[in-house]
Design a protein around this motif. Structure first.
Motif, short mmCIF file in Angstrom:
data_model
loop_
_atom_site.label_atom_id
_atom_site.label_comp_id
_atom_site.label_asym_id
_atom_site.label_seq_id
_atom_site.Cartn_x
_atom_site.Cartn_y
_atom_site.Cartn_z
N ALA A 46 -52.47 -23.83 -23.24
CA ALA A 46 -52.60 -24.59 -22.00
C ALA A 46 -53.83 -25.48 -22.13
N GLY A 47 -53.72 -26.71 -21.61
CA GLY A 47 -54.81 -27.67 -21.71
C GLY A 47 -54.69 -28.58 -22.92
N SER A 48 -53.62 -28.41 -23.68
CA SER A 48 -53.41 -29.26 -24.87
C SER A 48 -51.93 -29.54 -25.02
N PHE A 49 -51.61 -30.47 -25.94
CA PHE A 49 -50.21 -30.81 -26.20
C PHE A 49 -50.10 -31.32 -27.64
N SER A 50 -48.87 -31.36 -28.12
CA SER A 50 -48.56 -31.92 -29.43
C SER A 50 -47.23 -32.64 -29.30
N SER A 51 -47.26 -33.97 -29.40
CA SER A 51 -46.02 -34.74 -29.25
C SER A 51 -45.34 -35.02 -30.58
N ALA A 52 -46.07 -34.86 -31.68
CA ALA A 52 -45.52 -35.18 -33.00
C ALA A 52 -44.83 -33.97 -33.64
N VAL A 53 -43.87 -34.26 -34.48
CA VAL A 53 -43.24 -33.23 -35.31
C VAL A 53 -44.17 -32.98 -36.50
N GLY A 54 -44.40 -31.72 -36.82
CA GLY A 54 -45.22 -31.38 -37.99
C GLY A 54 -46.72 -31.49 -37.75
N SER A 55 -47.17 -31.19 -36.55
CA SER A 55 -48.60 -31.31 -36.24
C SER A 55 -49.41 -30.13 -36.78
N PRO A 56 -50.56 -30.43 -37.42
CA PRO A 56 -51.46 -29.37 -37.83
C PRO A 56 -52.43 -28.98 -36.71
N ALA A 57 -52.45 -29.74 -35.59
CA ALA A 57 -53.36 -29.45 -34.47
C ALA A 57 -52.77 -30.01 -33.18
N CYS A 58 -53.26 -29.50 -32.06
CA CYS A 58 -52.88 -30.02 -30.74
C CYS A 58 -53.98 -30.94 -30.24
N GLU A 59 -53.61 -31.84 -29.34
CA GLU A 59 -54.58 -32.74 -28.72
C GLU A 59 -54.93 -32.21 -27.34
N ASP A 60 -56.18 -32.43 -26.92
CA ASP A 60 -56.58 -32.05 -25.56
C ASP A 60 -55.89 -32.97 -24.57
#
Length: 184
Positions: A143-157
């Motif tokens: 919670a508090g982050s997201f990942s819109s890309a496929v194959g992400s090594p990290a989430c964005e705030d």
């Protein structure tokens, strides 16, 4: 050409080590109905007998002729089958001739045994990430982050001035502004 046979049924057979066969020009190089032990390097194998005719080893080669099959690895020496030491483990891939399994890269996962190439590593779905190499699963973005890309090594705030309430957010569209009188 070498032809080997033995009348002893309990014989360990002949040992062939660190040998180069040259000048065979497609002719039979080694033919054996009796056991032969080969000293093979990691990632390679030789069957204990070569048989005759179409099953005999032909042509020029050094050491062991056959590589461990794709999806398998050979981290020991002197292996005798294409499955070598076993199936490639979870989170890894093994191309033909692999001695040590290769970890799938960050942002991917491999939940099954026997992956044969890096292309078999599955990318994490949007809303998930994987920061480490060699993993069998992905992790939901907190919670508090997201990942819109496929194959992400990290989430964005999520952006300031609001919040992303649920874990596993796949886009910033779940962002909600802070209620009046509060801030982020």
């Amino acid at each position: 050409a070498i032809e080997y046979s033995s009348q002893e049924t309990n014989s360990d057979g002949a040992l062939i080590a660190a040998t180069t066969f040259k000048g065979n020009d497609g002719e039979t190089t080694v033919s054996s109905d009796a056991p032969v032990k080969w000293t093979c390097q990691r990632g390679k194998y030789m069957p204990p007998t070569s048989g005759k005719g179409a099953d005999a080893f032909t042509g020029d080669f050094t050491g062991c002729l056959k590589e461990c099959a794709a999806g398998f690895y050979g981290n020991e020496t002197d292996l005798q089958s294409p499955t070598c030491s076993g199936q490639c483990p979870l989170g890894h891939h093994c191309e033909e001739g692999t001695a040590d399994p290769t970890p799938c890269p960050p942002g991917t996962r491999m939940p099954a045994l026997g992956a044969a190439s890096e292309e078999a590593c599955l990318p994490c779905a949007p809303g998930q990430y994987q920061p480490l190499a060699g993993q069998e699963g992905c992790i939901a973005c907190p919670a508090g982050s997201f990942s819109s890309a496929v194959g992400s090594p990290a989430c964005e705030d999520c952006p300031k001035g609001g919040f992303c309430e649920d874990a596993g957010a796949a886009s910033r569209l779940v962002w909600q502004p802070c209620p009046a009188g509060s801030f982020n």
